[in-house]
Design an enzyme around this catalytic site. Structure first.
Site, PDB file in Angstrom:
ATOM      1  N   TRP A 103      -1.352  -2.902  -2.339  1.00  0.00           N
ATOM      2  CA  TRP A 103      -0.674  -1.897  -1.522  1.00  0.00           C
ATOM      3  C   TRP A 103       0.031  -2.535  -0.345  1.00  0.00           C
ATOM      4  CZ3 TRP A 103       0.060   1.754  -4.604  1.00  0.00           C
ATOM      5  CH2 TRP A 103      -0.931   2.172  -5.499  1.00  0.00           C
ATOM      6  N   ASP A 172      -2.481   1.811   6.817  1.00  0.00           N
ATOM      7  CA  ASP A 172      -2.570   2.559   5.560  1.00  0.00           C
ATOM      8  C   ASP A 172      -4.054   2.827   5.304  1.00  0.00           C
ATOM      9  OD1 ASP A 172      -2.681   3.536   3.003  1.00  0.00           O
ATOM     10  OD2 ASP A 172      -1.580   1.876   2.073  1.00  0.00           O
ATOM     11  N   LYS A 196      -6.994  10.504  -2.351  1.00  0.00           N
ATOM     12  CA  LYS A 196      -8.197   9.683  -2.473  1.00  0.00           C
ATOM     13  C   LYS A 196      -9.378  10.385  -1.804  1.00  0.00           C
ATOM     14  CE  LYS A 196      -5.456   6.547  -4.225  1.00  0.00           C
ATOM     15  NZ  LYS A 196      -4.649   5.609  -3.496  1.00  0.00           N
TER      16      LYS A 196
HETATM   17  C1  LIG Z   1      -3.283   4.930  -3.731  1.00  0.00           C
HETATM   18  C2  LIG Z   1      -2.843   4.126  -2.563  1.00  0.00           C
HETATM   19  C3  LIG Z   1      -1.497   4.063  -2.190  1.00  0.00           C
HETATM   20  C4  LIG Z   1      -0.393   4.765  -2.964  1.00  0.00           C
HETATM   21  O1  LIG Z   1      -0.476   6.110  -2.784  1.00  0.00           O
HETATM   22  P1  LIG Z   1       0.631   7.125  -3.371  1.00  0.00           P
HETATM   23  O2  LIG Z   1       0.286   8.390  -2.678  1.00  0.00           O
HETATM   24  O3  LIG Z   1       0.425   7.166  -4.849  1.00  0.00           O
HETATM   25  O4  LIG Z   1       1.967   6.598  -3.005  1.00  0.00           O
HETATM   26  C5  LIG Z   1      -1.169   3.334  -1.073  1.00  0.00           C
HETATM   27  N1  LIG Z   1      -2.110   2.684  -0.358  1.00  0.00           N
HETATM   28  C6  LIG Z   1      -3.405   2.718  -0.703  1.00  0.00           C
HETATM   29  C7  LIG Z   1      -4.411   1.993   0.129  1.00  0.00           C
HETATM   30  C8  LIG Z   1      -3.821   3.440  -1.815  1.00  0.00           C
HETATM   31  O5  LIG Z   1      -5.110   3.464  -2.161  1.00  0.00           O
END
Ligand SMILES: *Cc1c(COP(=O)(O)O)cnc(C)c1O
Length: 361
Positions: A103, A172, A196
């Site tokens: 990511w 993030d 998540k």
């Molecule tokens: C799943 C995830 C993403 C991507 O998320 P989307 O909503 O599918 O764009 C980005 N960063 C992390 C840490 C993730 O677990």
């Protein structure tokens, strides 16, 4: 219908059962409106109450002061990879990035595509991202430091955040938001795809401090500008109403049923502790993340060979334990134990793992 399973999916992932039941019960007639939440206007008082309550609960749970705004943006966490450099590096400023996996690699790529000057100040790529880099030296003049607090794929997590001094962190937190209390003192912005740990797909929560909002330039597209979302309470255009409503209910569950993030953190530590202790005591299973860097949310592990891993995942599903296959890019197994996956699920998983070892080991 088959009974509900224990859901170890990495995302979209488990939601609290009581939240799903509340959605079901209110689905045809939301708050006495005579309409479903998917049918009401986002300009109605009904939806105003939903989004404002979600914002207020976020502020209370994370103990945010008035400098922070809570926004809901579409495009997932991946859209943020592009929006962050677009909004904060408009006048030739540069930013520091920490690379701890897939990511953050994508976040770096999105800054580079825009020709924004960035420095990768630390990376754990040398060991296939199985650890979290420490003792990082940041650039004096960085506009922000970007990092991924929890690496969903590799199963690593910052146990504590680095000290960036005066430089604001942009984090993030897609896979560990609301899993533990946060010290916000060096945090300029948090973003998290909801699917998540806090809701369904289709919305990304953004928590942004006023001084970062003040940096947003005027000459960028409206829907890519944090200012647009901040000025219109996330309703410049139609927001993903159902996703925001579900988030509101998850946050209510966190506050009123769990009792806040300290309590959530204690439960999450207990769950992860049980699983890692079991893995560490086994000569059949092997945890893949380095000790000291292990995620409390995504527990990644291997079995002696690929064939056994395949059988393990298949047999687990027969035992009502779903989502244990590792990410397609790394293989192996992964148990995602987000907030909504309880201790009973973890205990059942461990019992199954013992049994599987006895019959296959
Ligand atoms: C799943 C995830 C993403 C991507 O998320 P989307 O909503 O599918 O764009 C980005 N960063 C992390 C840490 C993730 O677990």
């Amino acid at each position: 219908m088959q009974d509900r399973i224990h859901n170890f999916n990495a995302g979209p992932a488990a939601l609290p059962l009581t939240v799903l039941e509340e959605i079901k019960d209110s689905f045809l007639n939301f708050a006495g409106s005579g309409m479903s939440i998917t049918e009401i206007s986002h300009r109605s008082k009904w939806f105003d109450d939903v989004i404002n309550d979600a914002v207020e609960r976020t502020k209370r749970l994370l103990k945010l002061d008035d400098q922070y705004k809570v926004l809901f943006v579409q495009g997932g966490a991946s859209m943020q990879f592009c929006m962050v450099p677009l909004n904060f590096l408009s006048n030739g400023e540069s930013a520091d990035y920490i690379n701890t996996g897939t990511w953050s690699t994508k976040a770096i790529k999105e800054a580079q595509i825009q020709n924004k000057p960035i420095t990768i100040v630390a990376s754990s790529e040398d060991k296939k991202f199985c650890y979290i880099p420490r003792d990082i030296a940041f650039s004096q003049d960085a506009a922000y430091v970007h990092l991924t607090s929890n690496n969903t794929i590799k199963g690593t997590q910052f146990a504590s955040l680095p000290d960036t001094g005066k430089i604001p962190m942009v984090i993030d937190m897609s896979s560990d938001i609301m899993s533990r209390p946060m010290d916000m003192s060096h945090i300029g912005m948090i973003y998290a795809g909801a699917q998540k740990n806090i809701g369904p797909a289709g919305v990304c929560m953004v928590i942004i401090r006023q001084d970062l909002l003040d940096r947003v330039p005027e000459n960028i597209p409206s829907l890519l500008s944090y200012a647009t979302f901040a000025n219109k309470n996330s309703m410049y255009n139609t927001p993903p109403c159902f996703s925001i409503y579900t988030i509101q209910l998850v946050l209510k569950w966190l506050e009123e049923t769990i009792g806040g993030l300290e309590k959530m953190d204690a439960i999450n530590r207990q769950k992860a502790g049980l699983l890692y202790d079991f893995l560490d005591g086994s000569s059949f299973y092997r945890a893949t993340a380095e000790k000291g860097s292990r995620s409390l949310m995504n527990v990644t592990f291997r079995l002696p060979d690929d064939g056994l891993e395949k059988t393990f995942v298949a047999k687990a599903i027969e035992n009502h334990l779903g989502g244990l296959k590792g990410h397609r890019s790394v293989g192996g197994c992964r148990a995602s134990i987000y907030n909504a996956t309880g201790i009973a699920a973890v205990n059942d998983l461990i019992s199954f793992m013992k049994q599987f070892e006895q019959t296959s080991g």
